[in-house]
Design a protein around this motif. Structure first.
Motif, PDB file in Angstrom:
ATOM      1  N   PRO A 290      44.034  19.418  36.592  1.00 39.87           N
ATOM      2  CA  PRO A 290      43.082  19.988  37.770  1.00 39.87           C
ATOM      3  C   PRO A 290      43.123  21.616  37.425  1.00 39.87           C
ATOM      4  CG  PRO A 290      44.514  18.211  38.598  1.00 39.87           C
ATOM      5  CD  PRO A 290      45.098  18.737  37.259  1.00 39.87           C
ATOM      6  N   PHE A 291      41.997  22.254  37.721  1.00 42.24           N
ATOM      7  CA  PHE A 291      41.713  23.604  37.718  1.00 42.24           C
ATOM      8  C   PHE A 291      41.398  23.913  39.251  1.00 42.24           C
ATOM      9  CE2 PHE A 291      39.103  26.924  35.388  1.00 42.24           C
ATOM     10  CZ  PHE A 291      40.099  27.815  35.373  1.00 42.24           C
ATOM     11  N   TYR A 292      42.365  25.107  39.263  1.00 46.27           N
ATOM     12  CA  TYR A 292      42.428  25.672  40.899  1.00 46.27           C
ATOM     13  C   TYR A 292      41.752  27.052  40.568  1.00 46.27           C
ATOM     14  CZ  TYR A 292      44.805  27.724  45.090  1.00 46.27           C
ATOM     15  OH  TYR A 292      45.130  28.260  45.851  1.00 46.27           O
ATOM     16  N   VAL A 293      40.512  27.429  41.203  1.00 49.97           N
ATOM     17  CA  VAL A 293      40.107  28.750  40.621  1.00 49.97           C
ATOM     18  C   VAL A 293      40.175  29.628  41.947  1.00 49.97           C
ATOM     19  CG1 VAL A 293      38.440  28.140  38.711  1.00 49.97           C
ATOM     20  CG2 VAL A 293      37.886  27.878  40.984  1.00 49.97           C
ATOM     21  N   LEU A 294      40.411  30.944  41.748  1.00 49.83           N
ATOM     22  CA  LEU A 294      40.639  31.973  42.817  1.00 49.83           C
ATOM     23  C   LEU A 294      39.160  32.841  42.782  1.00 49.83           C
ATOM     24  CD1 LEU A 294      44.099  33.020  41.430  1.00 49.83           C
ATOM     25  CD2 LEU A 294      43.591  31.346  42.890  1.00 49.83           C
ATOM     26  N   GLY A 295      38.520  32.093  43.417  1.00 54.63           N
ATOM     27  CA  GLY A 295      36.834  32.399  43.548  1.00 54.63           C
ATOM     28  C   GLY A 295      36.031  31.853  42.446  1.00 54.63           C
ATOM     29  N   PRO A 296      35.597  32.006  41.441  1.00 53.97           N
ATOM     30  CA  PRO A 296      35.873  33.388  40.931  1.00 53.97           C
ATOM     31  C   PRO A 296      34.658  34.465  41.469  1.00 53.97           C
ATOM     32  CG  PRO A 296      34.957  31.902  39.411  1.00 53.97           C
ATOM     33  CD  PRO A 296      35.185  31.083  40.359  1.00 53.97           C
ATOM     34  N   ILE A 297      35.082  35.628  41.297  1.00 54.80           N
ATOM     35  CA  ILE A 297      34.253  36.798  42.136  1.00 54.80           C
ATOM     36  C   ILE A 297      33.491  37.042  40.904  1.00 54.80           C
ATOM     37  CG2 ILE A 297      34.391  39.003  42.474  1.00 54.80           C
ATOM     38  CD1 ILE A 297      36.676  38.476  44.434  1.00 54.80           C
ATOM     39  N   VAL A 298      31.979  37.175  41.128  1.00 60.03           N
ATOM     40  CA  VAL A 298      31.023  37.251  40.008  1.00 60.03           C
ATOM     41  C   VAL A 298      30.423  38.709  39.857  1.00 60.03           C
ATOM     42  CG1 VAL A 298      30.494  34.881  39.937  1.00 60.03           C
ATOM     43  CG2 VAL A 298      29.304  36.552  41.423  1.00 60.03           C
ATOM     44  N   THR A 299      30.905  39.620  40.673  1.00 61.56           N
ATOM     45  CA  THR A 299      30.437  40.961  40.642  1.00 61.56           C
ATOM     46  C   THR A 299      31.569  41.947  41.600  1.00 61.56           C
ATOM     47  OG1 THR A 299      28.974  42.686  41.153  1.00 61.56           O
ATOM     48  CG2 THR A 299      29.058  40.912  42.622  1.00 61.56           C
ATOM     49  N   ASP A 300      32.028  43.217  41.001  1.00 61.89           N
ATOM     50  CA  ASP A 300      32.861  43.813  41.504  1.00 61.89           C
ATOM     51  C   ASP A 300      32.419  44.935  42.535  1.00 61.89           C
ATOM     52  OD1 ASP A 300      34.483  42.853  39.763  1.00 61.89           O
ATOM     53  OD2 ASP A 300      34.304  44.259  38.154  1.00 61.89           O
ATOM     54  N   ILE A 301      31.217  45.047  42.885  1.00 64.49           N
ATOM     55  CA  ILE A 301      30.465  45.852  43.737  1.00 64.49           C
ATOM     56  C   ILE A 301      30.437  45.740  45.071  1.00 64.49           C
ATOM     57  CG2 ILE A 301      29.384  46.878  41.808  1.00 64.49           C
ATOM     58  CD1 ILE A 301      26.957  45.624  43.152  1.00 64.49           C
ATOM     59  N   ALA A 302      30.879  44.595  45.748  1.00 67.00           N
ATOM     60  CA  ALA A 302      30.693  44.121  47.178  1.00 67.00           C
ATOM     61  C   ALA A 302      31.671  43.942  48.064  1.00 67.00           C
ATOM     62  CB  ALA A 302      29.688  42.640  47.060  1.00 67.00           C
ATOM     63  N   PRO A 303      32.924  45.043  48.175  1.00 69.70           N
ATOM     64  CA  PRO A 303      33.703  44.792  49.138  1.00 69.70           C
ATOM     65  C   PRO A 303      33.258  44.577  50.385  1.00 69.70           C
ATOM     66  CG  PRO A 303      33.554  47.246  48.178  1.00 69.70           C
ATOM     67  CD  PRO A 303      32.692  46.263  47.564  1.00 69.70           C
ATOM     68  N   GLY A 304      33.817  43.819  51.242  1.00 70.88           N
ATOM     69  CA  GLY A 304      33.264  43.471  52.663  1.00 70.88           C
ATOM     70  C   GLY A 304      32.193  42.288  52.402  1.00 70.88           C
ATOM     71  N   TYR A 305      31.970  41.818  51.141  1.00 67.46           N
ATOM     72  CA  TYR A 305      31.120  40.831  51.178  1.00 67.46           C
ATOM     73  C   TYR A 305      31.587  39.680  50.071  1.00 67.46           C
ATOM     74  CZ  TYR A 305      27.894  43.476  53.807  1.00 67.46           C
ATOM     75  OH  TYR A 305      27.580  44.439  54.946  1.00 67.46           O
ATOM     76  N   ASP A 306      33.019  39.901  49.737  1.00 65.42           N
ATOM     77  CA  ASP A 306      33.458  39.208  48.569  1.00 65.42           C
ATOM     78  C   ASP A 306      33.477  37.479  49.023  1.00 65.42           C
ATOM     79  OD1 ASP A 306      33.488  40.629  46.447  1.00 65.42           O
ATOM     80  OD2 ASP A 306      35.547  41.806  47.170  1.00 65.42           O
ATOM     81  N   HIS A 307      33.120  37.370  50.184  1.00 74.31           N
ATOM     82  CA  HIS A 307      33.151  35.724  50.539  1.00 74.31           C
ATOM     83  C   HIS A 307      31.916  35.180  49.675  1.00 74.31           C
ATOM     84  CE1 HIS A 307      30.745  37.710  53.544  1.00 74.31           C
ATOM     85  NE2 HIS A 307      30.509  36.733  54.132  1.00 74.31           N
ATOM     86  N   ILE A 308      30.911  36.263  49.508  1.00 69.71           N
ATOM     87  CA  ILE A 308      29.625  35.640  49.187  1.00 69.71           C
ATOM     88  C   ILE A 308      29.810  35.952  47.608  1.00 69.71           C
ATOM     89  CG2 ILE A 308      27.294  36.274  48.846  1.00 69.71           C
ATOM     90  CD1 ILE A 308      27.466  37.524  51.570  1.00 69.71           C
TER      91      ILE A 308
END
Length: 437
Positions: A290-308
């Motif tokens: 089983p693969f447990y992924v941390l995000g993944p976050i797809v862009t680095d430019i959105a602090p404050g909106y990283d839930h998106i």
């Protein structure tokens, strides 16, 4: 017939009580579930000492689960306040809670959490080691690191993240291949620093068999942490990340030989076009664990909106075969999340998980959406609210902006396409300008 772990039972053909509960939740044949656990494709993290647990399955053919990170820290040490957040997370149907506590009354928080939580509980023992021993990192011994893992197992933790894949060899690959953001894994950076300061091998790698003894005794699931996960999309899918993934695959096979359940943790920050390849690599190199992924976050430019940014990546990863999503909140990279941050993160991640389940064809996933579509066609607002993944916000929006006509909203009014199509299909007139009869 006796068994030590869920995997041991599955290999022996035994259907455990936990398997029965999970099979019912998943609307899945229990024998098919048992076979998946025996092959390592499915895990049921269920420590023998976690008496309040309502078990969940994670893996192939099952609904994508979500994890919520919580815990106390030096700057935010209030145990009761953090436990209130845990209760809300459980009410919001989070399947797992990871206690990332790193300072203060960590043992009290962990024990109280395990005592009442029906959700799966995970921890990262290396976070707790510095505070537990009241020692600087360099002075902690290999045995002491393992002893903290044992203490967490005794307390009833269902899975532990252990960064066993960063050994002397993978560390050399990292040194030889410069990165933009170096090592962003907290546990990975601590162990790398310990190795460098002491000129020794990673204790969790060197004494992996001793760690498996602990896991076997308590049916503690291993979540093999990705110390070298990318912390920027520029570092994604690089040689350091892949070298560690190969080591995690080797450790997975060793764990399975001891009937220890395993999950593999994954990136991190990954460009959107690399996500599917990363899922494929993990499934290939780690034999379908089983693969447990941390995000993944797809862009680095959105602090404050990283839930998106993470929900975008999580949905794609889940549809490609990832099994477990770690939530990300708007506070990621900025602060410890507060209650509202946590709620935003949970909702965003649940949306991603469900969207992924639709994409990978999980049984009955689309039925929920079909019910919502029928409610929308009928303009049945109450049914829409009841079906919503979160009913609080849509109820609030509807209440704050009340339309003149109940079969519409304040966006379109009597020009509402659904309202007018319903009337035409029923052979009625459309009275946009006239008053209702």
């Amino acid at each position: 017939m006796n068994y030590t772990t869920q995997m041991d039972a599955a290999k022996k053909g035994i259907i455990t009580e936990e398997m029965k509960i999970v099979a019912k939740k998943e609307n899945m044949d229990v024998e098919l579930l048992r076979k998946g656990i025996a092959r390592g494709k499915i895990v049921i993290p269920a420590n023998k000492n976690h008496k309040s647990l309502n078990p969940e399955g994670i893996g192939e053919g099952l609904k994508t689960k979500i994890n919520v990170n919580l815990g106390i820290s030096r700057d935010c040490p209030n145990v009761d306040k953090e436990l209130e957040k845990v209760k809300v997370a459980i009410d919001m149907n989070a399947e797992a809670i990871m206690d990332l506590s790193s300072f203060g009354k960590t043992e009290e928080f962990r024990r109280r959490l395990i005592d009442f939580s029906p959700a799966i509980i995970g921890t990262v023992p290396v976070y707790d080691a510095v505070g537990f021993y009241d020692k600087e990192l360099k002075d902690i011994t290999s045995k002491e690191f393992l002893d903290v893992a044992r203490k967490h197992a005794e307390d009833g933790v269902d899975f532990v993240t252990v960064h066993a894949g960063i050994n002397r060899k993978t560390a050399e690959v990292f040194k030889e291949n410069k990165r933009v953001t170096n090592i962003v894994s907290r546990g990975g950076s601590l162990l790398y620093a310990w190795m460098e300061l002491n000129d020794k091998e990673n204790p969790f790698y060197e004494y992996f068999d001793e760690l498996l003894d602990i896991c076997e005794e308590y049916d503690l699931t291993l979540s093999l942490g990705d110390s070298l996960r990318p912390g920027s999309i520029e570092d994604g899918t690089d040689s350091s990340q892949i070298e560690e993934l190969i080591v995690l695959g080797e450790l997975t096979k060793r764990a399975w030989e001891r009937n220890v359940q395993v999950m593999i943790e994954g990136p991190g920050h990954i460009a959107i076009n690399e996500i599917e390849a990363n899922v494929l690599l993990e499934k290939k190199l780690c034999y379908g664990a089983p693969f447990y992924v941390l995000g993944p976050i797809v862009t680095d430019i959105a602090p404050g909106y990283d839930h998106i940014t993470s929900a975008i990546g999580g949905a794609i990863a889940a549809s490609a075969g990832a099994d477990f999503l770690c939530y990300v909140t708007p506070a990621e990279h900025l602060r410890l999340p507060d209650l509202e941050d946590m709620k935003e993160g949970i909702i965003a991640t649940k949306i991603a998980a469900h969207s992924g389940d639709i994409g990978k064809g999980i049984s009955n996933a689309r039925e929920w959406d079909l019910k919502m579509s029928h409610a929308r066609r009928k303009l049945d607002w109450e049914e829409m609210f009841e079906l919503a993944i979160d009913d609080e916000r849509p109820r609030k929006y509807r209440k704050e902006s009340t339309p003149e006509f109940k079969d519409s909203c304040t966006m379109c009014g009597k020009m509402c396409s659904v309202r007018n199509m319903n009337r035409i299909m029923e052979g009625k007139d459309i009275n946009i300008l006239r008053s209702d009869d």
